[in-house]
Motif scaffolding. Structure first.
Motif, PDB file in Angstrom:
ATOM      1  N   THR A  24       0.850  -1.197   0.000  1.00  0.00           N
ATOM      2  CA  THR A  24       0.000   0.000   0.000  1.00  0.00           C
ATOM      3  C   THR A  24       0.883   1.244   0.000  1.00  0.00           C
ATOM      4  OG1 THR A  24      -0.079   0.359   2.401  1.00  0.00           O
ATOM      5  CG2 THR A  24      -1.685  -1.189   1.475  1.00  0.00           C
ATOM      6  N   HIS A  53      -7.216  -0.461   1.647  1.00  0.00           N
ATOM      7  CA  HIS A  53      -7.136  -1.883   1.998  1.00  0.00           C
ATOM      8  C   HIS A  53      -8.357  -2.345   2.805  1.00  0.00           C
ATOM      9  CE1 HIS A  53      -5.190  -5.660   2.093  1.00  0.00           C
ATOM     10  NE2 HIS A  53      -4.007  -5.188   1.758  1.00  0.00           N
ATOM     11  N   ASN A  54      -9.128  -1.392   3.313  1.00  0.00           N
ATOM     12  CA  ASN A  54     -10.323  -1.822   4.059  1.00  0.00           C
ATOM     13  C   ASN A  54     -11.404  -2.386   3.133  1.00  0.00           C
ATOM     14  OD1 ASN A  54     -11.577   0.383   2.935  1.00  0.00           O
ATOM     15  ND2 ASN A  54     -11.944   1.442   4.879  1.00  0.00           N
ATOM     16  N   ILE A  56     -11.370  -5.197   2.043  1.00  0.00           N
ATOM     17  CA  ILE A  56     -11.575  -6.580   2.500  1.00  0.00           C
ATOM     18  C   ILE A  56     -11.845  -6.645   4.007  1.00  0.00           C
ATOM     19  CG2 ILE A  56     -10.318  -7.733   0.628  1.00  0.00           C
ATOM     20  CD1 ILE A  56      -7.954  -7.945   2.676  1.00  0.00           C
ATOM     21  N   ARG A  57     -12.150  -5.489   4.613  1.00  0.00           N
ATOM     22  CA  ARG A  57     -12.394  -5.479   6.056  1.00  0.00           C
ATOM     23  C   ARG A  57     -13.672  -6.243   6.372  1.00  0.00           C
ATOM     24  NH1 ARG A  57     -14.032  -4.289  10.744  1.00  0.00           N
ATOM     25  NH2 ARG A  57     -13.216  -2.655  12.100  1.00  0.00           N
ATOM     26  N   PHE A  66      -7.124  -2.921  14.435  1.00  0.00           N
ATOM     27  CA  PHE A  66      -6.570  -2.036  13.405  1.00  0.00           C
ATOM     28  C   PHE A  66      -5.947  -0.790  14.036  1.00  0.00           C
ATOM     29  CE2 PHE A  66      -9.869  -4.453  11.066  1.00  0.00           C
ATOM     30  CZ  PHE A  66      -8.992  -5.171  10.282  1.00  0.00           C
ATOM     31  N   MET A  69      -2.636  -1.985  14.988  1.00  0.00           N
ATOM     32  CA  MET A  69      -1.828  -2.202  13.781  1.00  0.00           C
ATOM     33  C   MET A  69      -1.238  -0.885  13.279  1.00  0.00           C
ATOM     34  SD  MET A  69      -3.109  -3.169  10.002  1.00  0.00           S
ATOM     35  CE  MET A  69      -2.989  -1.466   9.527  1.00  0.00           C
ATOM     36  N   TRP A  70      -2.092   0.131  13.146  1.00  0.00           N
ATOM     37  CA  TRP A  70      -1.609   1.426  12.625  1.00  0.00           C
ATOM     38  C   TRP A  70      -0.648   2.085  13.608  1.00  0.00           C
ATOM     39  CZ3 TRP A  70      -1.375   2.817   7.818  1.00  0.00           C
ATOM     40  CH2 TRP A  70      -2.293   2.317   6.901  1.00  0.00           C
ATOM     41  N   ASN A  85     -10.940 -11.779   6.881  1.00  0.00           N
ATOM     42  CA  ASN A  85     -11.130 -10.869   5.753  1.00  0.00           C
ATOM     43  C   ASN A  85     -12.375 -11.231   4.954  1.00  0.00           C
ATOM     44  OD1 ASN A  85      -8.993  -9.087   6.096  1.00  0.00           O
ATOM     45  ND2 ASN A  85      -7.546 -10.473   5.115  1.00  0.00           N
ATOM     46  N   ILE A  99       2.894  -7.255   8.627  1.00  0.00           N
ATOM     47  CA  ILE A  99       2.902  -6.002   7.861  1.00  0.00           C
ATOM     48  C   ILE A  99       4.101  -5.179   8.296  1.00  0.00           C
ATOM     49  CG2 ILE A  99       1.547  -4.003   7.126  1.00  0.00           C
ATOM     50  CD1 ILE A  99      -0.965  -5.368   8.054  1.00  0.00           C
ATOM     51  N   TYR A 112       3.493   0.427   2.885  1.00  0.00           N
ATOM     52  CA  TYR A 112       3.549  -0.763   3.745  1.00  0.00           C
ATOM     53  C   TYR A 112       3.438  -2.011   2.884  1.00  0.00           C
ATOM     54  CZ  TYR A 112       2.736   2.853   7.137  1.00  0.00           C
ATOM     55  OH  TYR A 112       2.856   4.002   7.865  1.00  0.00           O
ATOM     56  N   TYR A 113       3.941  -3.106   3.463  1.00  0.00           N
ATOM     57  CA  TYR A 113       4.080  -4.352   2.730  1.00  0.00           C
ATOM     58  C   TYR A 113       3.501  -5.450   3.607  1.00  0.00           C
ATOM     59  CZ  TYR A 113       6.702  -7.972   0.228  1.00  0.00           C
ATOM     60  OH  TYR A 113       7.055  -9.066  -0.508  1.00  0.00           O
ATOM     61  N   SER A 114       2.622  -6.262   3.059  1.00  0.00           N
ATOM     62  CA  SER A 114       1.986  -7.287   3.881  1.00  0.00           C
ATOM     63  C   SER A 114       2.075  -8.669   3.246  1.00  0.00           C
ATOM     64  CB  SER A 114       0.512  -6.914   4.081  1.00  0.00           C
ATOM     65  OG  SER A 114      -0.170  -7.974   4.685  1.00  0.00           O
ATOM     66  N   ARG A 116       0.683 -12.581   4.014  1.00  0.00           N
ATOM     67  CA  ARG A 116      -0.276 -13.310   4.844  1.00  0.00           C
ATOM     68  C   ARG A 116      -0.265 -14.793   4.513  1.00  0.00           C
ATOM     69  NH1 ARG A 116      -4.084  -8.881   2.852  1.00  0.00           N
ATOM     70  NH2 ARG A 116      -2.104  -8.386   1.924  1.00  0.00           N
TER      71      ARG A 116
HETATM   72  C1  FMN Z   1      -0.149  -3.268   4.074  1.00  0.00           C
HETATM   73  C2  FMN Z   1      -1.504  -3.279   4.727  1.00  0.00           C
HETATM   74  C3  FMN Z   1      -2.257  -4.445   4.730  1.00  0.00           C
HETATM   75  C4  FMN Z   1      -3.528  -4.491   5.309  1.00  0.00           C
HETATM   76  N1  FMN Z   1      -4.225  -5.651   5.274  1.00  0.00           N
HETATM   77  C5  FMN Z   1      -5.489  -5.675   5.765  1.00  0.00           C
HETATM   78  C6  FMN Z   1      -6.269  -6.851   5.697  1.00  0.00           C
HETATM   79  O1  FMN Z   1      -5.818  -7.914   5.238  1.00  0.00           O
HETATM   80  N2  FMN Z   1      -7.542  -6.802   6.172  1.00  0.00           N
HETATM   81  C7  FMN Z   1      -8.087  -5.665   6.719  1.00  0.00           C
HETATM   82  O2  FMN Z   1      -9.253  -5.679   7.119  1.00  0.00           O
HETATM   83  N3  FMN Z   1      -7.343  -4.545   6.830  1.00  0.00           N
HETATM   84  C8  FMN Z   1      -6.074  -4.525   6.368  1.00  0.00           C
HETATM   85  N4  FMN Z   1      -5.335  -3.384   6.482  1.00  0.00           N
HETATM   86  C9  FMN Z   1      -5.887  -2.269   7.285  1.00  0.00           C
HETATM   87  C10 FMN Z   1      -6.837  -1.370   6.507  1.00  0.00           C
HETATM   88  O3  FMN Z   1      -6.078  -0.394   5.845  1.00  0.00           O
HETATM   89  C11 FMN Z   1      -7.836  -0.675   7.474  1.00  0.00           C
HETATM   90  O4  FMN Z   1      -7.137   0.067   8.433  1.00  0.00           O
HETATM   91  C12 FMN Z   1      -8.741  -1.683   8.194  1.00  0.00           C
HETATM   92  O5  FMN Z   1      -9.357  -2.544   7.271  1.00  0.00           O
HETATM   93  C13 FMN Z   1      -9.806  -0.983   9.031  1.00  0.00           C
HETATM   94  O6  FMN Z   1     -10.660  -0.277   8.193  1.00  0.00           O
HETATM   95  P1  FMN Z   1     -11.658   0.830   8.742  1.00  0.00           P
HETATM   96  O7  FMN Z   1     -10.802   1.919   9.316  1.00  0.00           O
HETATM   97  O8  FMN Z   1     -12.462   1.270   7.585  1.00  0.00           O
HETATM   98  O9  FMN Z   1     -12.470   0.187   9.825  1.00  0.00           O
HETATM   99  C14 FMN Z   1      -4.061  -3.328   5.927  1.00  0.00           C
HETATM  100  C15 FMN Z   1      -3.304  -2.150   5.931  1.00  0.00           C
HETATM  101  C16 FMN Z   1      -2.033  -2.123   5.360  1.00  0.00           C
HETATM  102  C17 FMN Z   1      -1.237  -0.844   5.409  1.00  0.00           C
END
Ligand code: FMN
Length: 179
Positions: A24, A53-54, A56-57, A66, A69-70, A85, A99, A112-114, A116
Motif C-alpha cells: 500500500t 485496503h479496508n 476486504i475489512r 486495526f 496495527m496502525w 477478511n 505487515i 507498507y508491505y503485507s 499473509r
Molecule cells: C499493508 C496493509 C495491509 C492491510 N491488510 C489488511 C487486511 O488484510 N484486512 C483488513 O481488514 N485490513 C487490512 N489493512 C488495514 C486497513 O487499511 C484498514 O485500516 C482496516 O481494514 C480498518 O478499516 P476501517 O478503518 O475502515 O475500519 C491493511 C493495511 C495495510 C497498510
C-alpha cells in the motif's frame, strides 16, 4: 468506493503454501496485489489498485486490532496479527499477517508491505472468542472510545496468558504450515 457486501458463512481456506502479498501507499491504498490475493478475495487487479485496503475489512474484526496495527506501523515497527477478511462474494478467509513499513533507498517511508499465510486452527480457537469480546466491548462503548476500550481488553488477555507482550502471544499461536 467501498462495495456494500453482505457477509455469509462461506469460508475459503488458504493452502499451506499460499502467500497473499499486498503493498500500500502510506495511507493504506493498495499499490500491489499478488494473484492469490485476487483469487481468494475475488477481485480483479483493477478493482484493488488505488483502493483502500479496508475493501476486504470484515465487520467481525474489532476496530481495536486495526488501531493497534496502525499505531505499530506508525512507530516504525512491524505488525503481526490474525485477521478475518471479507471476500467480494460475502465469504471470508482467515490469515496470519505480517505487515512492515516499506522504505525507499533514501530511507523515506513509501508505504507498507503485507504477507499473509494460512493460520493454524488452534490459533483461531483462542482468538475468535477474544475478538468477539472485543466487538461486544466496542458495541457498548462510544464510537470514539471503542478501539481503546477493546484494546485494553486485548492487552489484559495477553497479560493473563503470561505472554511477555502481544507479539510473543501471536507468534506463539502461529505455527508454520497452518497445522
Ligand atoms: C499493508 C496493509 C495491509 C492491510 N491488510 C489488511 C487486511 O488484510 N484486512 C483488513 O481488514 N485490513 C487490512 N489493512 C488495514 C486497513 O487499511 C484498514 O485500516 C482496516 O481494514 C480498518 O478499516 P476501517 O478503518 O475502515 O475500519 C491493511 C493495511 C495495510 C497498510
Amino acid at each position: 468506493m467501498k462495495p456494500t457486501i453482505t457477509p455469509n458463512n462461506h469460508e475459503k481456506k488458504l493452502a499451506d503454501d499460499d502467500f497473499i502479498v499486498s503493498k500500500t501507499d502510506t495511507s493504506g491504498r493498495i499499490t500491489y496485489a499478488n494473484r492469490i490475493f485476487m483469487e481468494i478475495a475475488g477481485y480483479p487487479e483493477h478493482e484493488l489498485l488505488g483502493v483502500q485496503h479496508n475493501i476486504i475489512r470484515h465487520p467481525e474484526m474489532p476496530r481495536g486490532v486495526f488501531r493497534f496495527m496502525w499505531n505499530t506501523l506508525k512507530a516504525g515497527d512491524e505488525f503481526f496479527g490474525f485477521a478475518k477478511n471479507l471476500c467480494a462474494d460475502g465469504g471470508f478467509y482467515w490469515v496470519f499477517a505480517n505487515i512492515t513499513p516499506d522504505y525507499d533507498k533514501n530511507d523515506k517511508l513509501q508505504g507498507y508491505y503485507s504477507v499473509r499465510r494460512n493460520p493454524p486452527r488452534s490459533a483461531l480457537e483462542v482468538l475468535i472468542p477474544v475478538y468477539q469480546e472485543m466487538l461486544a466491548i466496542e458495541k457498548s462503548s462510544s464510537v470514539k472510545d471503542a478501539p481503546d476500550k477493546s484494546l485494553e481488553y486485548l492487552f489484559d488477555v495477553v497479560k493473563q496468558t503470561g505472554a511477555k507482550n502481544y507479539n510473543s502471544l501471536v507468534l506463539s499461536l502461529y505455527k508454520p504450515n497452518g497445522v
